[in-house]
Scaffold this active site. Structure first.
Site, PDB file in Angstrom:
ATOM      1  N   PRO A   2       0.827  -1.215   0.000  1.00 42.78           N
ATOM      2  CA  PRO A   2       0.000   0.000   0.000  1.00 42.78           C
ATOM      3  C   PRO A   2       0.863   1.268   0.000  1.00 42.78           C
ATOM      4  CG  PRO A   2      -0.803  -1.578   1.609  1.00 42.78           C
ATOM      5  CD  PRO A   2       0.536  -2.076   1.139  1.00 42.78           C
ATOM      6  N   GLU A   3       0.626   2.156  -0.955  1.00 41.14           N
ATOM      7  CA  GLU A   3       1.323   3.424  -1.014  1.00 41.14           C
ATOM      8  C   GLU A   3       0.340   4.516  -0.616  1.00 41.14           C
ATOM      9  OE1 GLU A   3       3.583   3.814  -4.671  1.00 41.14           O
ATOM     10  OE2 GLU A   3       3.814   1.642  -4.816  1.00 41.14           O
ATOM     11  N   HIS A  91      -4.821 -15.023   9.660  1.00 39.81           N
ATOM     12  CA  HIS A  91      -4.000 -13.860   9.329  1.00 39.81           C
ATOM     13  C   HIS A  91      -4.465 -12.580  10.028  1.00 39.81           C
ATOM     14  CE1 HIS A  91      -1.835 -16.254   6.472  1.00 39.81           C
ATOM     15  NE2 HIS A  91      -2.908 -16.477   5.732  1.00 39.81           N
ATOM     16  N   ARG A 110       1.870 -11.380   5.926  1.00 43.56           N
ATOM     17  CA  ARG A 110       3.319 -11.477   6.144  1.00 43.56           C
ATOM     18  C   ARG A 110       3.779 -10.930   7.494  1.00 43.56           C
ATOM     19  NH1 ARG A 110       6.214 -10.026   0.465  1.00 43.56           N
ATOM     20  NH2 ARG A 110       7.930 -11.042   1.555  1.00 43.56           N
TER      21      ARG A 110
END
Length: 270
Positions: A2-3, A91, A110
């Site tokens: 995500p930017e 997750h 992650r």
């Protein structure tokens, strides 16, 4: 990853759903998601109400009654607002339980993302946010030029340096270089003052277009199930052929980052 446009989309989306919700309980399922003392994070924020959500660069800032906490989504972080009856998935590593029976769950495949309690009044002046450079909308061309004009690093790498100008990640750095018709490996010291002005203007333009489209959906980004559409406007990132000359797009690693560009249209200086 995500930017800025994706994080801004998450901010706007969450504001529609969680402002005014009181935190009844915080469940941490993976301690390393929280920076600092986990127990302090939980006990301090429990009982407070979410009043606003700010964004600084790629960081979300959740504003509560007395405190605030920042959230960096890193590679694959996302927030899911669900009914409390929904089973936890493997997750989802942190849960804000609200008094109305809903839950805000932080999901991160992650486990790279982090949440940290910060001072509500001074978070922009404190670590880690104080290390960030200005966003493109606030960038001074003279100040940006002063930071890069002696650098041998590629302009693509300098665009990714959050201490110079914050919010730009790999996807948009590729697009910015293409829009400028500049080879991403061009050393910063070869970028003129005029080109820095253009760089800032193009950065703003591309980020604004991406925000309007809800960001770019590549791999797993979404904002509570709302996917971005800017990927249909990508001109060079992950593309096969140049939209300007129809030549083949080159992909190579620049300082460890996958870089897409057209060798015919993006000329190297120096």
């Amino acid at each position: 990853m995500p930017e800025l446009p994706e994080v801004e989309t998450v901010r706007r989306t969450l504001k529609n759903f969680i402002i005014g919700k009181e935190i009844k309980e915080i469940q941490v399922h993976y301690d390393k998601i929280v920076v600092g003392d986990t127990d302090n994070f939980v006990t301090s924020l429990t009982g407070q109400t979410i009043r606003d959500i700010d964004r600084v660069g790629k960081y979300l800032v959740f504003i509560l009654d007395r405190d605030a906490f920042i959230s960096h989504l890193r590679m694959e972080g996302k927030y899911n607002l669900v009914d409390a009856s929904k089973p936890l998935n493997k997750h989802e590593h942190l849960t804000f339980v609200f008094r109305d029976g809903t839950e805000l769950r932080y999901q991160d495949t992650r486990k790279f993302g982090r949440l940290e309690r910060v001072n509500k009044k001074t978070y922009r002046q404190d670590l880690p946010l104080c290390k960030l450079g200005p966003e493109p909308w606030d960038a001074d061309p003279k100040a940006i030029y002063a930071k890069i004009h002696k650098s041998n690093l590629p302009i693509k790498t300098l665009l990714l340096d959050q201490s110079i100008m914050t919010g730009i990640g790999n996807i948009y750095a590729n697009e910015i270089c293409f829009r400028l018709k500049i080879d991403p490996t061009t050393p910063g010291k070869r970028v003129s003052k005029k080109r820095v002005v253009e760089l800032i203007a193009v950065s703003k333009e591309i980020l604004e277009q991406a925000i309007a489209q809800g960001g770019t959906t590549i791999h797993s980004f979404d904002a509570n199930g709302i996917n971005g559409l800017f990927q249909v406007q990508l001109q060079v990132h992950t593309q096969k052929f140049c939209p300007l000359c129809s030549g083949a797009i080159t992909k190579e690693m620049v300082r460890g980052r996958g870089t897409y560009y057209c060798k015919a249209c993006q000329k190297k200086k120096g």
